[in-house]
Design a protein around this motif. Structure first.
Motif, PDB file in Angstrom:
ATOM      1  N   VAL A  56      -2.754 -18.837  14.210  1.00  0.00           N
ATOM      2  CA  VAL A  56      -1.868 -19.146  13.084  1.00  0.00           C
ATOM      3  C   VAL A  56      -0.459 -19.442  13.593  1.00  0.00           C
ATOM      4  O   VAL A  56       0.196 -20.386  13.134  1.00  0.00           O
ATOM      5  N   ALA A  57       0.009 -18.661  14.566  1.00  0.00           N
ATOM      6  CA  ALA A  57       1.346 -18.891  15.128  1.00  0.00           C
ATOM      7  C   ALA A  57       1.419 -20.266  15.797  1.00  0.00           C
ATOM      8  O   ALA A  57       2.428 -20.974  15.666  1.00  0.00           O
ATOM      9  N   ALA A  58       0.369 -20.659  16.506  1.00  0.00           N
ATOM     10  CA  ALA A  58       0.359 -21.971  17.156  1.00  0.00           C
ATOM     11  C   ALA A  58       0.382 -23.094  16.123  1.00  0.00           C
ATOM     12  O   ALA A  58       1.087 -24.100  16.302  1.00  0.00           O
ATOM     13  N   ILE A  59      -0.362 -22.937  15.035  1.00  0.00           N
ATOM     14  CA  ILE A  59      -0.381 -23.954  13.977  1.00  0.00           C
ATOM     15  C   ILE A  59       0.992 -24.070  13.322  1.00  0.00           C
ATOM     16  O   ILE A  59       1.494 -25.181  13.103  1.00  0.00           O
ATOM     17  N   ILE A  60       1.599 -22.939  13.016  1.00  0.00           N
ATOM     18  CA  ILE A  60       2.935 -22.958  12.398  1.00  0.00           C
ATOM     19  C   ILE A  60       3.949 -23.571  13.353  1.00  0.00           C
ATOM     20  O   ILE A  60       4.792 -24.378  12.946  1.00  0.00           O
ATOM     21  N   ASN A  61       3.869 -23.211  14.629  1.00  0.00           N
ATOM     22  CA  ASN A  61       4.789 -23.758  15.625  1.00  0.00           C
ATOM     23  C   ASN A  61       4.648 -25.272  15.722  1.00  0.00           C
ATOM     24  O   ASN A  61       5.649 -26.003  15.778  1.00  0.00           O
ATOM     25  N   MET A  62       3.417 -25.784  15.703  1.00  0.00           N
ATOM     26  CA  MET A  62       3.187 -27.226  15.772  1.00  0.00           C
ATOM     27  C   MET A  62       3.747 -27.924  14.528  1.00  0.00           C
ATOM     28  O   MET A  62       4.372 -28.984  14.627  1.00  0.00           O
ATOM     29  N   ALA A  63       3.531 -27.311  13.354  1.00  0.00           N
ATOM     30  CA  ALA A  63       4.035 -27.906  12.120  1.00  0.00           C
ATOM     31  C   ALA A  63       5.556 -27.953  12.119  1.00  0.00           C
ATOM     32  O   ALA A  63       6.163 -28.949  11.708  1.00  0.00           O
ATOM     33  N   LEU A  64       6.192 -26.881  12.579  1.00  0.00           N
ATOM     34  CA  LEU A  64       7.656 -26.864  12.636  1.00  0.00           C
ATOM     35  C   LEU A  64       8.185 -27.888  13.629  1.00  0.00           C
ATOM     36  O   LEU A  64       9.193 -28.553  13.371  1.00  0.00           O
ATOM     37  N   LYS A  65       7.517 -28.033  14.771  1.00  0.00           N
ATOM     38  CA  LYS A  65       7.961 -29.017  15.758  1.00  0.00           C
ATOM     39  C   LYS A  65       7.825 -30.430  15.200  1.00  0.00           C
ATOM     40  O   LYS A  65       8.722 -31.251  15.368  1.00  0.00           O
ATOM     41  N   ASN A  66       6.704 -30.709  14.531  1.00  0.00           N
ATOM     42  CA  ASN A  66       6.522 -32.041  13.938  1.00  0.00           C
ATOM     43  C   ASN A  66       7.586 -32.317  12.884  1.00  0.00           C
ATOM     44  O   ASN A  66       8.128 -33.423  12.817  1.00  0.00           O
ATOM     45  N   GLY A  67       7.894 -31.331  12.060  1.00  0.00           N
ATOM     46  CA  GLY A  67       8.944 -31.497  11.047  1.00  0.00           C
ATOM     47  C   GLY A  67      10.300 -31.733  11.679  1.00  0.00           C
ATOM     48  O   GLY A  67      11.074 -32.581  11.224  1.00  0.00           O
ATOM     49  N   ALA A  68      10.605 -30.976  12.730  1.00  0.00           N
ATOM     50  CA  ALA A  68      11.886 -31.156  13.419  1.00  0.00           C
ATOM     51  C   ALA A  68      11.972 -32.529  14.062  1.00  0.00           C
ATOM     52  O   ALA A  68      13.033 -33.171  14.052  1.00  0.00           O
ATOM     53  N   ASP A  69      10.861 -33.007  14.618  1.00  0.00           N
ATOM     54  CA  ASP A  69      10.855 -34.356  15.210  1.00  0.00           C
ATOM     55  C   ASP A  69      11.092 -35.430  14.146  1.00  0.00           C
ATOM     56  O   ASP A  69      11.818 -36.394  14.376  1.00  0.00           O
ATOM     57  N   LYS A  70      10.488 -35.269  12.963  1.00  0.00           N
ATOM     58  CA  LYS A  70      10.697 -36.226  11.876  1.00  0.00           C
ATOM     59  C   LYS A  70      12.148 -36.249  11.431  1.00  0.00           C
ATOM     60  O   LYS A  70      12.735 -37.311  11.201  1.00  0.00           O
ATOM     61  N   VAL A  71      12.749 -35.065  11.312  1.00  0.00           N
ATOM     62  CA  VAL A  71      14.163 -34.992  10.907  1.00  0.00           C
ATOM     63  C   VAL A  71      15.042 -35.633  11.971  1.00  0.00           C
ATOM     64  O   VAL A  71      15.965 -36.393  11.667  1.00  0.00           O
ATOM     65  N   SER A  72      14.747 -35.367  13.226  1.00  0.00           N
ATOM     66  CA  SER A  72      15.524 -35.961  14.320  1.00  0.00           C
ATOM     67  C   SER A  72      15.404 -37.482  14.310  1.00  0.00           C
ATOM     68  O   SER A  72      16.406 -38.188  14.459  1.00  0.00           O
ATOM     69  N   ASP A  73      14.188 -37.997  14.113  1.00  0.00           N
ATOM     70  CA  ASP A  73      13.991 -39.444  14.051  1.00  0.00           C
ATOM     71  C   ASP A  73      14.732 -40.041  12.858  1.00  0.00           C
ATOM     72  O   ASP A  73      15.314 -41.123  12.950  1.00  0.00           O
ATOM     73  N   CYS A  74      14.705 -39.330  11.735  1.00  0.00           N
ATOM     74  CA  CYS A  74      15.392 -39.807  10.539  1.00  0.00           C
ATOM     75  C   CYS A  74      16.895 -39.882  10.779  1.00  0.00           C
ATOM     76  O   CYS A  74      17.541 -40.855  10.397  1.00  0.00           O
ATOM     77  N   ILE A  75      17.437 -38.872  11.411  1.00  0.00           N
ATOM     78  CA  ILE A  75      18.878 -38.863  11.715  1.00  0.00           C
ATOM     79  C   ILE A  75      19.226 -39.999  12.647  1.00  0.00           C
ATOM     80  O   ILE A  75      20.222 -40.704  12.471  1.00  0.00           O
ATOM     81  N   ASP A  76      18.405 -40.205  13.662  1.00  0.00           N
ATOM     82  CA  ASP A  76      18.662 -41.270  14.635  1.00  0.00           C
ATOM     83  C   ASP A  76      18.580 -42.669  13.989  1.00  0.00           C
ATOM     84  O   ASP A  76      19.306 -43.578  14.375  1.00  0.00           O
ATOM     85  N   ASP A  77      17.665 -42.837  13.028  1.00  0.00           N
ATOM     86  CA  ASP A  77      17.435 -44.148  12.425  1.00  0.00           C
ATOM     87  C   ASP A  77      18.145 -44.355  11.096  1.00  0.00           C
ATOM     88  O   ASP A  77      17.910 -45.376  10.421  1.00  0.00           O
ATOM     89  N   ALA A  78      18.968 -43.431  10.685  1.00  0.00           N
ATOM     90  CA  ALA A  78      19.629 -43.558   9.381  1.00  0.00           C
ATOM     91  C   ALA A  78      20.535 -44.782   9.366  1.00  0.00           C
ATOM     92  O   ALA A  78      21.204 -45.102  10.337  1.00  0.00           O
ATOM     93  N   ASP A  79      20.522 -45.500   8.222  1.00  0.00           N
ATOM     94  CA  ASP A  79      21.374 -46.694   8.127  1.00  0.00           C
ATOM     95  C   ASP A  79      22.774 -46.299   7.662  1.00  0.00           C
ATOM     96  O   ASP A  79      23.094 -45.129   7.499  1.00  0.00           O
TER      97      ASP A  79
END
Length: 85
Positions: A56-79
């Motif tokens: 369960v900890a590994a699944i939560i960790n993966m989900a949080l990392k994916n969410g953080a990557d999406k936010v980072s990509d969004c910040i980088d690509d914001a118009d």
């Protein structure tokens, strides 16, 4: 000076589990056969619980990392309007 065979780790949950399992093993060695069987059952149950918590900890960790990557990509690509596409 007695030697401490238990060296604490950096994680309190691991220390608690090791202490719990050592107590169960010690009681199994000093008690009746039925108590030993009960201790083995508890060790098996504890190991299964620890494995489930790890998964369960590994699944939560993966989900949080994916969410953080999406936010980072969004910040980088914001118009210029500050919106993310």
């Amino acid at each position: 000076m007695p030697v401490n065979p238990f060296k604490p780790t950096s994680h309190p949950a691991v220390d608690l589990m090791v202490t719990f399992l050592r107590g169960r093993i010690q009681r199994a060695r000093s008690g009746e056969l039925d108590r030993g069987a009960s201790a083995v059952e508890w060790v098996i149950i504890s190991a299964v619980v620890v494995a489930i918590v790890g998964v369960v900890a590994a699944i939560i960790n993966m989900a949080l990392k994916n969410g953080a990557d999406k936010v980072s990509d969004c910040i980088d690509d914001a118009d210029a309007n500050g919106t993310c596409d």
